[in-house]
Design a protein around this motif. Structure first.
Motif, PDB file in Angstrom:
ATOM      1  N   ASN A 264       0.874  -1.184   0.025  1.00 45.70           N
ATOM      2  CA  ASN A 264      -0.116  -0.062  -0.035  1.00 45.70           C
ATOM      3  C   ASN A 264       0.844   1.098  -0.015  1.00 45.70           C
TER       4      ASN A 264
ATOM      5  N   ASP B 174      -7.018   4.056  -6.963  1.00 48.52           N
ATOM      6  CA  ASP B 174      -5.717   3.815  -6.428  1.00 48.52           C
ATOM      7  C   ASP B 174      -4.866   2.929  -7.011  1.00 48.52           C
TER       8      ASP B 174
ATOM      9  N   PRO C 103      -4.863   7.318  -2.700  1.00 50.78           N
ATOM     10  CA  PRO C 103      -5.882   7.525  -3.566  1.00 50.78           C
ATOM     11  C   PRO C 103      -5.933   8.912  -4.346  1.00 50.78           C
TER      12      PRO C 103
ATOM     13  N   VAL D 187     -11.346   1.810  -2.270  1.00 47.71           N
ATOM     14  CA  VAL D 187     -11.732   3.284  -1.873  1.00 47.71           C
ATOM     15  C   VAL D 187     -12.876   3.463  -1.057  1.00 47.71           C
TER      16      VAL D 187
ATOM     17  N   ASP E  63      -8.205   4.440   1.507  1.00 50.61           N
ATOM     18  CA  ASP E  63      -8.061   3.115   0.807  1.00 50.61           C
ATOM     19  C   ASP E  63      -7.930   1.948   2.154  1.00 50.61           C
TER      20      ASP E  63
END
Length: 721
Positions: A147, A179, A151, A188, A235
């Motif tokens: 990650n 994202d 976004p 999202v 996210d």
């Protein structure tokens, strides 16, 4: 063979057997000899490297640092020496990965899944023989997501325009964020972070998963015409990453407010005889809407069809006809204010139309027919009731009820003061304009006239006049208007040369009781020798002592508005001002002195709540304490009497002095302490004395301690033991 040549019968394989031992015998038929032959097989590069078991699909997290191991491979070659020496090389990887001599594949650069999600690698294992042999192994390296991407909204600023009457739940727009990560890292969710200006309940909602912004509270353009909503997209990664955008919601004005008058009804006063086109009144009408929705159009209608007025589109009523108070002194009108709203909407129903017609006491048919247009679905409207009162102008002279009056007087019995006759005139005007005063045009020594009543009386005994003499008197009736008109058609032009005057007989030293809610202190009027407005007097106070006193501006009646309190102020010096209405105005003043009379409204009060006194025993009767109370009242209301409650056999208090004395010598051995109550009270009505709530009296607790004197010797309790 027979020639001694050793040859191979099959193909030799070094990897299967790399040496042979042969026992050879040689014989000529008679003699045999033996020899051992050692045959060493020389390796030939006839085997390619072979990879050992390995997974051909490898996963690795993105963002791993350079030098991180991806996987390792191992290949073997059955040949010997250089023919079996395996060297590795790598194809693919785009420079992001490489392989070392041990077959370990390492990262050369950080991988980014968002740039490339997988790599197809070919590992080549080659030996060093001649010719060189090699084997290829195909690997797939899959990059697992981390990650590492926020976004991203499709716009950092969204704008939408919404009519203020939009239905609740209506979707306004959809904000969208993407994202670059995958899986939960790319899932999202949306939420509203803030709303400006803030409201008690949120006006907007955003769908958690779709980003659709909808309306949750009714909009009102007149209250708030623009909102700024901050939306956050986050996210599903750990930790979660987020981004924000701003949505600007512009509220569009809808014609949802009718025009509003600043009064429910209007009372307008206008002087008669105005010139045509004169403005009378301008209405203040507001509409909370804007632009076209707030543009006002006015309509004017009369109750009975008699309407000498018109209204301009700025809300100003004009006099379009001749106004004569003596013909009609009041007009009942309806003013309708309509806006020019878009979209145009109906606001007043037909039931309201019936109410309006009823309210206007049966408006005629033409008016109600006109009113139908008020309620067509084109505008928002409001109405108000207008009463126009026509004020009098002094435009009518007095008129006598007769053109000629006749009377007979008996000369022989005539005496001064005898009534001869009354003349009477009327005036069509109103108020001071119709107040008539009478006078004789030519001065007469024999007759006089009362200027108020029109009564003609004798001013002499007529002993100098013979019988049958005819005396002609001309009486002038004049009104009190400005300009002053007379019965002979002439105007009287008075000059304001006389100030108002108070009578010298007026009592100026007054007294008033305190505590009364409202007092009538009398009428203090002045007179003015002028006439008309020059004699119109108004009254005022130079100082009303913070609203304590009030005087009627027309009559001169003086009253109190608050209760007087003598203990706060026992005397007031008032000055009454009488001012006429001339130009310039003249005035006179009257000084009053008002003494406030005392009422018994204060109880006596002791300076202390309790007293403690020590008295030696055996002393003869004497004063042991002087407990004097005070009273805020005066005179008889402040006279204080004293009495003792309890212990009256041993102590006495002076009824007027408050001095407490012993009635006999006290004995410590008999009683060492006395406690009693001293009460102070007024004898005046209301009799302020001890009550349950101690109102109207002061009660004091007295503590008397008897001091021991060494007057007794020791005494045995028995004469012998």
């Amino acid at each position: 063979n027979g020639n001694g040549i050793i040859s191979t019968k099959t193909k030799l394989d070094y990897e299967s057997q790399n040496n042979y031992i042969l026992n050879i015998s040689l014989s000529d038929g008679n003699t045999t000899d033996y020899a051992t032959v050692f045959i060493k097989v020389t390796d030939v590069n006839d085997n390619s490297p072979v990879f050992g078991p390995t997974s051909t699909t490898i996963t690795i997290l993105e963002n791993m640092p350079a030098g991180t191991s991806v996987t390792s491979v191992s290949a073997t070659d059955m040949d010997e020496s250089f023919n079996g020496l395996v060297v590795y090389s790598l194809r693919g990887g785009e420079g992001k990965m490489d392989i070392d001599t041990a077959g370990l594949i390492l990262l050369q650069k950080v991988l980014d899944r968002e740039d490339q999600g997988f790599y197809n690698l070919t590992v080549i294992a080659s030996d060093q023989g001649q010719p060189r042999l090699s084997t290829a192994l195909n690997l797939t390296v899959i990059i697992d997501d981390v990650n590492d991407n926020f976004p991203v909204f499709s716009s950092n600023r969204y704008e939408v325009s919404v009519p203020e009457d939009e239905a609740l739940g209506k979707a306004l727009l959809t904000v969208s964020a993407t994202d670059r990560d995958t899986g939960a890292n790319a899932l999202v969710k949306y939420r509203i972070v803030s709303q400006q200006p803030p409201t008690s309940s949120p006006v907007f909602l955003v769908n958690l998963t779709t980003g659709q912004l909808s309306l949750s509270q009714q909009l009102d353009y007149e209250a708030i015409n623009e909102f700024e909503v901050e939306v956050e997209a986050s996210d599903g990664g750990e930790p979660s990453l987020s981004a924000k955008t701003h949505v600007f919601v512009h509220v569009l004005d809808i014609n949802d407010n009718p025009p509003e008058f600043n009064q429910a009804a209007y009372d307008i006063f206008v002087s008669e005889n105005l010139q045509k086109g004169s403005p009378i009144y301008t209405f203040s009408v507001t509409d909370k809407d804007e632009v076209e929705n707030a543009q006002i159009i006015y309509y004017l209608s009369a109750e009975d069809g008699d309407n000498p007025y018109s209204i301009q589109q700025d809300g100003t009523i004009l006099a379009n006809g001749y106004l004569d108070r003596e013909t009609k002194e009041e007009y009942e009108l309806v003013v309708v204010a309509s806006d020019n709203g878009v979209p145009q909407r109906q606001v007043i129903g037909r039931n309201t139309l019936f109410f309006v017609c009823s309210f206007l006491l049966f408006i005629n048919l033409s008016v109600c027919a006109f009113s139908e247009s008020w309620f067509s679905p084109v505008t928002r409207q409001n109405f108000t009731h207008v009463s126009i009162q026509v004020l009098d102008v002094n435009d009518n002279p007095p008129q006598f009820t007769k053109a000629q009056y006749l009377a007979n007087v008996h000369v022989a019995t005539a005496k001064e003061g005898v009534s001869v006759l009354f003349v009477t005139a009327t005036d069509l005007d109103a108020g001071d304009n119709s107040v008539i005063s009478y006078s004789l045009m030519n001065r007469s020594d024999d007759f006089r006239i009362n200027n108020h009543t029109g009564e003609i009386t004798l001013s002499s005994n007529l002993d100098h006049i013979t019988t049958d003499t005819v005396v002609t008197l001309i009486v002038i009736a004049a009104d009190n208007g400005v300009p002053q008109l007379t019965s002979n058609g002439k105007r009287v032009n008075d000059t304001n040369d006389n100030a108002p005057a108070f009578s010298t007989l007026i009592q100026t030293n007054l007294s008033a009781p305190e505590n009364a809610a409202s007092l009538d202190l009398g009428i203090f009027s002045a007179t003015d020798l002028d006439i008309g407005v020059n004699a119109l007097i108004s009254y005022s106070l130079q100082d009303d002592f913070a609203g304590m006193f009030h005087i009627n501006s027309s009559t001169g009646k003086l009253t109190t508005k608050k209760s007087l309190d003598r203990e706060m102020m026992d005397n007031y010096e008032l000055k009454i001002i009488a001012t006429d209405s001339g130009k310039p105005p003249l005035s006179a003043s009257l000084a009053l002195s008002i003494t406030v009379e005392d009422v018994n409204d204060n109880p006596p009060e002791f300076p202390h709540k309790s007293y403690s006194v020590t008295v030696k025993e055996n002393e003869p009767p004497h004063v042991i304490l002087s407990a004097a109370a005070t009273d805020k009242d005066i005179g008889y209301n402040a006279i204080i009497h004293y009495t003792i409650i309890g212990e009256t056999s041993s102590f006495h208090v002076g009824e007027l002095s408050g001095n407490i004395t012993t009635l006999q010598s006290l004995d410590y051995e008999s009683r060492s302490q006395y406690t009693f109550i001293l009460k102070a009270f007024n004898p005046e009505e209301p009799h302020l004395q001890d009550t349950a709530n101690i109102t109207g009296s002061s009660i004091l607790l007295q503590k008397i301690t008897v001091q021991d004197i060494n007057e007794e010797g020791p005494i045995f309790d028995r004469p012998s033991y």
